[in-house]
Each structure stands twice: as C-alpha cells, then as structure tokens.
Scaffold this motif. Sequence first.
Motif: not given
Length: 69
Positions: A56-67
């Motif tokens: 669950w914690a891994d699924a919450q990861r946000v990578d600001p460089s994506e997008g």
Amino acid sequence: MADLFEQNRNYVLGDEELNLLGDREKLAQWRHKGVGPAFYKLGRKIIYRGADLNAWADAQRVDPSEGRT
C-alpha cells in the motif's frame, strides 16, 4: 523501495509502527471508507500484514518528475 514494515510480521492496533501511517482514528476512518491498506478483521481485532502495508505504501509513491516533458 526499502520496506517500511517487516514483510512477515503482523501488526495490530496499538503497535507503534502503525503511527507512521496515521493514528488509530485515521486508520479507523480509512477502514470505514474502504481505503487504506488491506487488513484482517478477526472478531474485534484488526490485523495488518507487513507485506500489505508495504504494498500500500509503495502504491502511494509520488514521483514529481513523472509527467514532465
């Protein structure tokens, strides 16, 4: 990602490690709303598996460089 929780351990409400996610009330709200990490309910006891918490914690990861283009 490095595991935040021990993979093969079961966590119950009151375990200090669960405070990383939120307090008891926040976890109860998530269970009621059907969001948050997977859990088992055995009678009145709530049990979280370390493997489920890590997933669950891994699924919450946000990578600001994506997008970025």
